[in-house]
Write a protein that holds these residues in place. Structure first.
Motif, PDB file in Angstrom:
ATOM      1  N   HIS A   1      -3.816  14.823   8.958  1.00 18.59           N
ATOM      2  CA  HIS A   1      -4.056  15.970   9.822  1.00 18.59           C
ATOM      3  C   HIS A   1      -5.098  16.933   9.271  1.00 18.59           C
ATOM      4  CE1 HIS A   1      -0.882  14.873  12.591  1.00 18.59           C
ATOM      5  NE2 HIS A   1      -0.101  14.626  11.585  1.00 18.59           N
ATOM      6  N   SER A   2      -5.505  16.741   8.008  1.00 19.21           N
ATOM      7  CA  SER A   2      -6.523  17.635   7.453  1.00 19.21           C
ATOM      8  C   SER A   2      -7.897  17.349   8.056  1.00 19.21           C
ATOM      9  CB  SER A   2      -6.572  17.504   5.930  1.00 19.21           C
ATOM     10  OG  SER A   2      -7.071  16.229   5.556  1.00 19.21           O
ATOM     11  N   ASN A   3      -8.058  16.124   8.571  1.00 17.50           N
ATOM     12  CA  ASN A   3      -9.347  15.751   9.156  1.00 17.50           C
ATOM     13  C   ASN A   3      -9.107  14.648  10.178  1.00 17.50           C
ATOM     14  OD1 ASN A   3     -11.906  14.635   9.716  1.00 17.50           O
ATOM     15  ND2 ASN A   3     -12.689  15.326   7.747  1.00 17.50           N
ATOM     16  N   ASP A   4      -9.183  15.005  11.441  1.00 19.81           N
ATOM     17  CA  ASP A   4      -8.861  14.044  12.497  1.00 19.81           C
ATOM     18  C   ASP A   4      -9.794  12.849  12.534  1.00 19.81           C
ATOM     19  OD1 ASP A   4      -7.654  16.311  15.109  1.00 19.81           O
ATOM     20  OD2 ASP A   4      -6.715  15.474  13.326  1.00 19.81           O
ATOM     21  N   TYR A   5     -11.002  13.006  12.017  1.00 22.53           N
ATOM     22  CA  TYR A   5     -12.011  11.968  12.188  1.00 22.53           C
ATOM     23  C   TYR A   5     -12.150  11.042  10.984  1.00 22.53           C
ATOM     24  CZ  TYR A   5     -13.305  15.587  15.523  1.00 22.53           C
ATOM     25  OH  TYR A   5     -13.276  16.545  16.497  1.00 22.53           O
ATOM     26  N   LYS A   6     -11.623  11.456   9.864  1.00 24.34           N
ATOM     27  CA  LYS A   6     -11.910  10.742   8.625  1.00 24.34           C
ATOM     28  C   LYS A   6     -10.860   9.691   8.332  1.00 24.34           C
ATOM     29  CE  LYS A   6     -12.280  11.481   3.650  1.00 24.34           C
ATOM     30  NZ  LYS A   6     -12.218  12.497   2.570  1.00 24.34           N
ATOM     31  N   LEU A   7     -11.314   8.454   8.199  1.00 21.70           N
ATOM     32  CA  LEU A   7     -10.458   7.356   7.779  1.00 21.70           C
ATOM     33  C   LEU A   7     -10.701   7.139   6.290  1.00 21.70           C
ATOM     34  CD1 LEU A   7      -8.495   5.408   9.211  1.00 21.70           C
ATOM     35  CD2 LEU A   7     -10.389   3.821   9.488  1.00 21.70           C
TER      36      LEU A   7
ATOM     37  N   ARG B   1       7.369   5.370   7.021  1.00 26.29           N
ATOM     38  CA  ARG B   1       6.822   6.712   6.859  1.00 26.29           C
ATOM     39  C   ARG B   1       7.615   7.512   5.828  1.00 26.29           C
ATOM     40  NH1 ARG B   1       3.504   8.095  11.610  1.00 26.29           N
ATOM     41  NH2 ARG B   1       3.739  10.278  11.005  1.00 26.29           N
ATOM     42  N   SER B   2       8.921   7.306   5.784  1.00 26.25           N
ATOM     43  CA  SER B   2       9.744   8.064   4.845  1.00 26.25           C
ATOM     44  C   SER B   2       9.444   7.682   3.396  1.00 26.25           C
ATOM     45  CB  SER B   2      11.232   7.849   5.143  1.00 26.25           C
ATOM     46  OG  SER B   2      11.569   6.477   5.031  1.00 26.25           O
ATOM     47  N   ASP B   3       9.003   6.460   3.180  1.00 23.18           N
ATOM     48  CA  ASP B   3       8.675   5.982   1.836  1.00 23.18           C
ATOM     49  C   ASP B   3       7.187   6.062   1.529  1.00 23.18           C
ATOM     50  OD1 ASP B   3      11.156   3.407   2.277  1.00 23.18           O
ATOM     51  OD2 ASP B   3      11.356   5.309   1.198  1.00 23.18           O
ATOM     52  N   SER B   4       6.391   6.500   2.487  1.00 23.58           N
ATOM     53  CA  SER B   4       4.923   6.531   2.332  1.00 23.58           C
ATOM     54  C   SER B   4       4.421   5.179   1.838  1.00 23.58           C
ATOM     55  CB  SER B   4       4.503   7.635   1.355  1.00 23.58           C
ATOM     56  OG  SER B   4       4.873   8.894   1.848  1.00 23.58           O
ATOM     57  N   TYR B   5       4.829   4.159   2.544  1.00 21.89           N
ATOM     58  CA  TYR B   5       4.614   2.790   2.073  1.00 21.89           C
ATOM     59  C   TYR B   5       4.394   1.864   3.258  1.00 21.89           C
ATOM     60  CZ  TYR B   5       6.329  -1.858   0.666  1.00 21.89           C
ATOM     61  OH  TYR B   5       6.478  -3.205   0.463  1.00 21.89           O
ATOM     62  N   GLY B   6       3.523   0.909   3.046  1.00 15.42           N
ATOM     63  CA  GLY B   6       3.331  -0.121   4.044  1.00 15.42           C
ATOM     64  C   GLY B   6       2.894  -1.398   3.371  1.00 15.42           C
ATOM     65  N   TYR B   7       2.880  -2.454   4.127  1.00 18.71           N
ATOM     66  CA  TYR B   7       2.359  -3.710   3.590  1.00 18.71           C
ATOM     67  C   TYR B   7       1.743  -4.553   4.679  1.00 18.71           C
ATOM     68  CZ  TYR B   7       6.787  -6.000   5.079  1.00 18.71           C
ATOM     69  OH  TYR B   7       7.864  -6.470   5.790  1.00 18.71           O
ATOM     70  N   LEU B   8       0.875  -5.438   4.239  1.00 13.53           N
ATOM     71  CA  LEU B   8       0.274  -6.452   5.101  1.00 13.53           C
ATOM     72  C   LEU B   8       0.787  -7.800   4.629  1.00 13.53           C
ATOM     73  CD1 LEU B   8      -1.874  -7.068   7.334  1.00 13.53           C
ATOM     74  CD2 LEU B   8      -3.491  -7.443   5.463  1.00 13.53           C
ATOM     75  N   LEU B   9       1.319  -8.578   5.543  1.00 10.27           N
ATOM     76  CA  LEU B   9       1.885  -9.879   5.219  1.00 10.27           C
ATOM     77  C   LEU B   9       0.989 -10.962   5.797  1.00 10.27           C
ATOM     78  CD1 LEU B   9       4.557 -10.926   3.863  1.00 10.27           C
ATOM     79  CD2 LEU B   9       5.412 -11.285   6.187  1.00 10.27           C
ATOM     80  N   LEU B  10       0.514 -11.819   4.940  1.00 15.88           N
ATOM     81  CA  LEU B  10      -0.322 -12.935   5.372  1.00 15.88           C
ATOM     82  C   LEU B  10       0.498 -14.213   5.234  1.00 15.88           C
ATOM     83  CD1 LEU B  10      -3.558 -12.064   3.316  1.00 15.88           C
ATOM     84  CD2 LEU B  10      -2.756 -11.056   5.460  1.00 15.88           C
ATOM     85  N   GLN B  11       0.736 -14.891   6.335  1.00 14.93           N
ATOM     86  CA  GLN B  11       1.552 -16.093   6.317  1.00 14.93           C
ATOM     87  C   GLN B  11       0.677 -17.330   6.526  1.00 14.93           C
ATOM     88  OE1 GLN B  11       5.597 -15.450   8.263  1.00 14.93           O
ATOM     89  NE2 GLN B  11       4.405 -13.877   9.308  1.00 14.93           N
TER      90      GLN B  11
ATOM     91  N   CYS C   1       0.855  -1.183   0.000  1.00 13.80           N
ATOM     92  CA  CYS C   1       0.000   0.000   0.000  1.00 13.80           C
ATOM     93  C   CYS C   1       0.892   1.233   0.000  1.00 13.80           C
ATOM     94  CB  CYS C   1      -0.913  -0.003   1.222  1.00 13.80           C
ATOM     95  SG  CYS C   1      -1.941   1.474   1.412  1.00 13.80           S
ATOM     96  N   THR C   2       0.726   2.064  -1.004  1.00 15.01           N
ATOM     97  CA  THR C   2       1.424   3.348  -1.015  1.00 15.01           C
ATOM     98  C   THR C   2       0.381   4.447  -0.858  1.00 15.01           C
ATOM     99  OG1 THR C   2       1.335   3.467  -3.425  1.00 15.01           O
ATOM    100  CG2 THR C   2       3.312   2.530  -2.453  1.00 15.01           C
ATOM    101  N   TYR C   3       0.762   5.493  -0.181  1.00 11.60           N
ATOM    102  CA  TYR C   3      -0.212   6.540   0.127  1.00 11.60           C
ATOM    103  C   TYR C   3       0.391   7.915  -0.087  1.00 11.60           C
ATOM    104  CZ  TYR C   3       2.396   6.542   4.518  1.00 11.60           C
ATOM    105  OH  TYR C   3       3.402   6.588   5.457  1.00 11.60           O
ATOM    106  N   GLN C   4      -0.494   8.859  -0.317  1.00 15.32           N
ATOM    107  CA  GLN C   4      -0.117  10.267  -0.371  1.00 15.32           C
ATOM    108  C   GLN C   4      -1.084  11.022   0.516  1.00 15.32           C
ATOM    109  OE1 GLN C   4      -0.261  11.103  -4.663  1.00 15.32           O
ATOM    110  NE2 GLN C   4       1.942  11.462  -4.599  1.00 15.32           N
ATOM    111  N   THR C   5      -0.559  11.685   1.509  1.00 13.27           N
ATOM    112  CA  THR C   5      -1.399  12.456   2.408  1.00 13.27           C
ATOM    113  C   THR C   5      -0.728  13.771   2.733  1.00 13.27           C
ATOM    114  OG1 THR C   5      -0.411  11.621   4.446  1.00 13.27           O
ATOM    115  CG2 THR C   5      -2.222  10.345   3.528  1.00 13.27           C
ATOM    116  N   SER C   6      -1.520  14.701   3.197  1.00 12.20           N
ATOM    117  CA  SER C   6      -0.979  15.973   3.677  1.00 12.20           C
ATOM    118  C   SER C   6      -0.919  15.922   5.186  1.00 12.20           C
ATOM    119  CB  SER C   6      -1.883  17.112   3.209  1.00 12.20           C
ATOM    120  OG  SER C   6      -3.225  16.843   3.569  1.00 12.20           O
ATOM    121  N   GLY C   7       0.100  15.283   5.694  1.00  9.42           N
ATOM    122  CA  GLY C   7       0.158  14.994   7.131  1.00  9.42           C
ATOM    123  C   GLY C   7      -0.322  13.572   7.331  1.00  9.42           C
ATOM    124  N   PHE C   8       0.096  12.936   8.365  1.00  6.15           N
ATOM    125  CA  PHE C   8      -0.153  11.496   8.446  1.00  6.15           C
ATOM    126  C   PHE C   8      -0.138  11.040   9.897  1.00  6.15           C
ATOM    127  CE2 PHE C   8      -0.166   7.210   7.016  1.00  6.15           C
ATOM    128  CZ  PHE C   8       0.783   6.496   7.722  1.00  6.15           C
TER     129      PHE C   8
END
Lengths: 111, 115
Positions: free
Chosen positions: A93-99, A66-76, A22-29
């Protein structure tokens, strides 16, 4: 705003390992979370990473850079019951409540 | 079963009709969220309640949509003058006041079909 990218589909056999990126782009995180949703079911919380590194919960692990704006989920040790859609989600940070959720990765486990 | 219930589970309506959905969160959860999910997409945030106060409403939510949580327990989502584009799964989620925004408990959803 936010944008998230994850692969649309992954197929693997029982007992295998699957990594969903999962790669993401956000304005604050705040952090990256993962949800599982079986077909016709409710999304279920799996994990949340606020800090860099790997979090392990049983057969599932989640990683964040965080530096790569990247994460992953590993299913074993994949099991048939792991066939589901997996969503990454971020809050910024643009919206504290919104996922904000990605479009999801459908994992199909074959016998 | 997360303990969050939604009613009805399915709703078929004709374009132009009003519909109302109900969500009963886990009893000790004072935070409540509504989402909309279409096929092949992730849940899309609609609105957020802290107790009875509606603290956030998505800009995507038109004036035809309204949500209430009058006593800080159950919540209702009403869609007026439904349109075919409103066809989707409407999900409710809740969480306790402690913990993170990310740890939400979702209900099974109400699937709406507008003909």
């Amino acid at each position: 705003g936010q944008s998230l990218e994850q692969p649309s589909e992954v197929t693997a056999v029982e007992g295998a390992i699957v990594q969903i990126n999962c790669t993401y782009q956000t304005s604050g995180f705040y952090g990256l979370s993962w949800y599982q949703q079986h077909d016709g079911g409710a999304p279920t919380f799996l994990s949340y990473n606020a800090l860099d590194g790997l979090e392990e919960t049983g057969r599932f692990s989640s990683f964040l850079s965080r530096s790569d704006s990247y994460g992953y989920l590993l299913l074993q040790e994949l099991q048939m019951k792991d066939s589901a859609s997996y969503f990454c989600a971020v809050r910024d940070h643009s919206n504290d409540y919104k996922l904000s959720f990605g479009a999801g990765t459908t994992v199909t486990v074959r016998a | 079963d997360t303990g969050v219930s939604q009613d009805p589970r399915h709703k078929i309506t004709k374009r132009g009709q009003n519909v109302t959905f109900r969500c009963d969160p886990i009893s000790e959860h004072n935070r409540l969220y509504w989402y909309r999910q279409t096929l092949g997409q992730g849940p899309e945030f609609l609105t957020y309640f802290q107790n009875e106060a509606q603290l956030e409403k998505s800009r995507l939510l038109s004036d035809r949509f309204s949500a209430e949580r009058p006593k800080g327990s159950f919540s209702t989502l009403e869609i007026q003058r439904t349109e075919q584009g409103d066809s989707a799964m409407y999900l409710c989620a809740s969480r306790p006041g402690t913990g993170t925004q990310e740890t939400q408990y979702f209900g099974p959803g109400t699937r709406l079909l507008v003909l």
